[in-house]
Design a protein around this motif. Sequence first.
Motif, short mmCIF file in Angstrom:
data_model
loop_
_atom_site.label_atom_id
_atom_site.label_comp_id
_atom_site.label_asym_id
_atom_site.label_seq_id
_atom_site.Cartn_x
_atom_site.Cartn_y
_atom_site.Cartn_z
N THR A 1 -0.39 2.66 -0.89
CA THR A 1 -0.25 2.19 -2.25
C THR A 1 -1.43 2.64 -3.09
O THR A 1 -2.39 3.22 -2.58
N GLN B 1 -3.53 1.36 -7.00
CA GLN B 1 -3.57 0.59 -8.24
C GLN B 1 -3.24 1.45 -9.45
O GLN B 1 -2.92 0.91 -10.51
N CYS C 1 4.05 0.76 -7.70
CA CYS C 1 3.53 0.10 -6.51
C CYS C 1 3.49 -1.43 -6.56
O CYS C 1 3.58 -2.06 -5.51
N PRO C 2 3.31 -2.08 -7.71
CA PRO C 2 3.18 -3.55 -7.68
C PRO C 2 4.32 -4.28 -6.96
O PRO C 2 4.03 -5.24 -6.21
N ASP D 1 3.54 -3.99 -3.32
CA ASP D 1 2.39 -4.83 -2.98
C ASP D 1 2.83 -6.28 -2.79
O ASP D 1 2.37 -6.96 -1.87
N SER E 1 -2.51 -2.98 4.00
CA SER E 1 -2.41 -2.24 2.74
C SER E 1 -3.47 -1.16 2.70
O SER E 1 -4.67 -1.46 2.70
N HIS F 1 -4.95 1.90 0.56
CA HIS F 1 -4.95 2.45 -0.79
C HIS F 1 -5.40 3.91 -0.75
O HIS F 1 -6.46 4.24 -0.22
N ASP G 1 -9.00 3.54 -8.16
CA ASP G 1 -8.72 2.41 -7.29
C ASP G 1 -9.96 2.11 -6.45
O ASP G 1 -10.39 2.93 -5.64
N THR H 1 3.91 7.32 -3.32
CA THR H 1 3.65 5.89 -3.24
C THR H 1 4.69 5.17 -4.09
O THR H 1 5.14 5.71 -5.11
N PRO H 2 5.08 3.96 -3.67
CA PRO H 2 4.67 3.32 -2.42
C PRO H 2 5.47 3.83 -1.24
O PRO H 2 6.66 4.13 -1.37
N PHE I 1 -3.29 -8.40 -4.08
CA PHE I 1 -3.11 -7.56 -2.90
C PHE I 1 -3.38 -8.38 -1.64
O PHE I 1 -4.21 -9.28 -1.64
N VAL J 1 -5.98 -5.93 2.52
CA VAL J 1 -6.48 -4.63 2.06
C VAL J 1 -7.41 -4.05 3.13
O VAL J 1 -8.46 -4.63 3.45
#
Length: 293
Positions: A84, A86, A91-92, A95, A111, A113, A124, A149-150, A236, A239
Amino acid sequence: MVSGGATFAAGPVSSPADADLRLADSESVSPAPGSLPGASLVESLNRALERAIGQKAVGKPQANTLIAPSAPPAPSPVVVELFTSQGCSACPPADAALAKVAARPDVLALSLHVDYWDYLGWEDPFAQPAFTARQKAYARAAHLRTLYTPQVIVAGTQSLVSPADPELDATIAAAAAAPPTVAMIVSRGAEPGQYAIDLSAPRPLKQGTVVQIVRYVPQARVEILRGENAGQVLDFANVVTAWHAVAEWDGKAPVRLNAKIEGEEPAAVIVQTALPGKTVPLPGPIVAAGWLR
């Protein structure tokens, strides 16, 4: 969001080895496992990491004690990896979906990133080049040249594009239904942060594996100031801050690994099949996973 194909770092790999290891919060990260003739697999993974991000990675593991099998395989949590960013407007929802399954006791949700969308205006803070390298390795294992992504990878094998909850739940259920092939028992040591990881296979595995230790932050909230998600406050779960390849295991002889974990970040151990790659180790099916707690 879709990104074009990219190059992979080269590095030969080879035979299994055991490890005593010492890991602190947020240390350097190793890309995914694989198998080729040549130098040590763990050494090659860490050299590839050093070339990718210019950091010193985990050192050569030391030999440890073999053990006899102590229990038949029990189901491991299903590992769900979300790649993913930011800076990705798509992506949200993914997430949020990962956060839901992260609460399940039968799922190890992670997760990761990636950094290839940082140029869009928002860098990010959780992104690491090694996580991008791991996603590239999955793409190469699947004979794909495109990153996006995602992306969700379940159990090291099943790839989903921005899955809805029912699709993700069904894929997790299918992975959980597969008969376990590896018995992994994690036990605490005499000192805080010390763990013994016992691995055995009732039937020898056809391919060797790499043992990896992952550190992660359970929850994070970030206000996005620029880029495609500007103005949003995003939550998130799990992470990843560090991903270490720490030992090789041939999947035949039982083995015990001793781990020393420092810091407050949660830790998990993942045993993943090492697939042969043309120029880089490649990640295969995950055969065992669990938490160090």
